[in-house]
Scaffold this active site. Structure first.
Site, PDB file in Angstrom:
ATOM      1  N   PHE A 139       0.860  -1.185   0.000  1.00 17.47           N
ATOM      2  CA  PHE A 139       0.000   0.000   0.000  1.00 17.47           C
ATOM      3  C   PHE A 139       0.893   1.230   0.000  1.00 17.47           C
ATOM      4  O   PHE A 139       1.714   1.413   0.902  1.00 17.47           O
ATOM      5  CB  PHE A 139      -0.912   0.038   1.232  1.00 17.47           C
ATOM      6  CG  PHE A 139      -1.868   1.201   1.223  1.00 17.47           C
ATOM      7  CD1 PHE A 139      -3.089   1.102   0.578  1.00 17.47           C
ATOM      8  CD2 PHE A 139      -1.538   2.395   1.828  1.00 17.47           C
ATOM      9  CE1 PHE A 139      -3.967   2.186   0.549  1.00 17.47           C
ATOM     10  CE2 PHE A 139      -2.407   3.480   1.811  1.00 17.47           C
ATOM     11  CZ  PHE A 139      -3.612   3.370   1.167  1.00 17.47           C
ATOM     12  N   ASP A 224       9.412   2.804   1.513  1.00 15.42           N
ATOM     13  CA  ASP A 224       8.227   3.519   1.977  1.00 15.42           C
ATOM     14  C   ASP A 224       8.121   3.310   3.492  1.00 15.42           C
ATOM     15  O   ASP A 224       7.690   2.253   3.966  1.00 15.42           O
ATOM     16  CB  ASP A 224       6.995   2.965   1.258  1.00 15.42           C
ATOM     17  CG  ASP A 224       5.684   3.593   1.727  1.00 15.42           C
ATOM     18  OD1 ASP A 224       5.683   4.256   2.778  1.00 15.42           O
ATOM     19  OD2 ASP A 224       4.662   3.397   1.045  1.00 15.42           O
ATOM     20  N   LYS A 253       2.700  10.056   8.413  1.00 16.09           N
ATOM     21  CA  LYS A 253       2.047   9.621   9.640  1.00 16.09           C
ATOM     22  C   LYS A 253       2.727  10.149  10.900  1.00 16.09           C
ATOM     23  O   LYS A 253       2.523  11.283  11.301  1.00 16.09           O
ATOM     24  CB  LYS A 253       1.923   8.097   9.657  1.00 16.09           C
ATOM     25  CG  LYS A 253       0.990   7.550   8.581  1.00 16.09           C
ATOM     26  CD  LYS A 253       0.774   6.075   8.708  1.00 16.09           C
ATOM     27  CE  LYS A 253      -0.137   5.526   7.619  1.00 16.09           C
ATOM     28  NZ  LYS A 253      -1.539   5.957   7.743  1.00 16.09           N
TER      29      LYS A 253
END
Length: 402
Positions: A139, A224, A253
């Site tokens: 993702f 990532d 985040k």
């Protein structure tokens, strides 16, 4: 808030574009590990904005950073330098193997920048190579390009035609990755822990092998770390636990501890953007950078990451006790990004019952719970959450199967 006012508040939901099913809750305030809804009911929060609230809800350090910076400078335009931007960039580079930073507003935007930079580098240094190898069940975001890079099955039929040039292979399969490399391949992009897939860590041998493949074939390694970065796995960055050094790393985040900021960090050797290739109205915003700097200083403080590891070990021990007691599957993850396999018990059903009992959880898969608490978690909050989980599992295993 009385019931009438609470109902009036939720009646406004029709003004929002529906993008996800939401329970009939409206959270009004947060304190550390807890959220409080419109009825002032308290919930122990083990989602924390999807691994966003590094220090918990509304910590004093973030409040003070916002107050101080908002009284000095909020947005001078990205066409100029500002002090929080420069200070944060220096801090990130000093504590990583990377040299330059581009700040964004979201992890998806950071990953979009990584894709663009890799393709630009391929044009300039690899005969126009543009393909990027990504992995099944990965993702990387919800922009058109990052959805194209993502290996999530549910994304496959959406918004066609997608951006071409992404080759997807099996995660943790080095031979399949090597077989996918051709003359047009420019990079390999991966999460070191696949969060949306159910918290699946990359094997150490696999990551070391990817690093070797990138060196052998002159490819860029893109890591990532939108979910794993800023202490989430017990080290500042997850790559520091592997034998690999990325050419490009993306953060998000936890970088802002709750405010919208993300980053693309790169090795200076692959820096090739020309003026106008990249930008963004709010990128490097001093208000967000000031908050991020305050969060990063807390995470880098002596003993902070060691405490994350200690609580992680205790949390894992308690999850193992639950697994043994209720015949569940294996637990997995690192630091405070953990998952529990619920076996034959429905994870979404556990989430719903736990929420009613005052514990917020996430189920990325039908048979998996994901735990993403604040990094300031203590054994006391672990015990409180495990007690609720125990009650929920007891009720579910005692109930007759339909």
């Amino acid at each position: 808030m009385d019931n009438s006012s609470a109902n009036d508040l939720l009646a406004k939901q029709h003004y929002l574009i529906p993008i996800t099913p939401r329970p009939e809750l409206c959270f009004m305030r947060g304190e550390g590990h807890y959220l409080f809804d419109q009825h002032d009911k308290r919930y122990l929060d083990w989602i924390q904005g999807w691994a966003v609230n590094t220090l918990g809800h509304s910590p004093e350090v973030i409040q003070q950073a916002l107050i101080k910076q908002s009284g000095q400078l909020i947005n001078p335009s990205p066409a100029f330098y500002n002090q929080p931007m420069l200070t944060l960039a220096e801090l990130l580079c000093e504590h990583s193997v990377l040299d330059e930073v581009f700040f964004t507003n979201s992890g998806a935007e950071a990953n979009e920048g990584a894709i663009k930079l890799a393709r630009k580098w391929g044009q300039k240094h690899k005969n126009g190579a543009f393909k990027i190898i990504t992995f099944d069940h990965s993702f990387h975001g919800r922009t058109l390009a990052t959805m194209s890079a993502t290996g999530k099955d549910a994304f496959a039929p959406l918004f066609e035609p997608k951006v071409s040039g992404f080759t997807k292979v099996a995660y943790n399969d080095l031979s399949a990755t090597e077989a996918a490399i051709d003359d047009q391949t420019v990079a390999i992009m991966l999460e070191l822990i696949q969060g949306e897939a159910g918290v699946i860590p990359a094997d150490a041998e696999f990551v070391a092998g990817l690093d070797a493949l990138c060196k052998q074939h002159n490819l860029l390694l893109i890591v990532d770390e939108v979910q794993t970065g800023i202490g989430r796995t017990g080290s500042l960055f997850a790559y520091q636990q592997y034998q690999a050094e990325p050419h490009i790393m993306t953060l998000g985040k936890g970088l802002g501890g709750g405010v919208p900021i993300a980053a693309m960090m790169i090795d200076k050797a692959v820096s090739c953007f020309e003026y106008g290739d990249q930008g963004g109205t709010f990128n490097g915003n001093p208000l967000m950078c000031a908050v991020s700097g305050a969060v990063l200083h807390e995470v880098l403080a002596e003993g902070f990451l060691a405490q994350v590891d200690r609580v992680s070990e205790y949390f894992c021990q308690q999850l193992e006790v639950l697994a043994d007691r209720f015949a569940l599957g294996a637990n997995r993850g690192k630091g405070l990004l953990l998952a529990m396999n619920t076996g034959e018990i429905s994870a979404p059903q556990i989430v719903a019952l736990a929420r009613d009992a005052g514990l917020l959880l996430n189920a990325p898969r039908e048979d998996s719970l994901r735990f993403m608490p604040a990094l300031t978690l203590t054994e006391k909050e672990v015990d409180d959450g495990i007690a609720i989980l125990t009650d929920v599992l007891t009720a579910l295993t005692a109930a007759p199967k339909e």
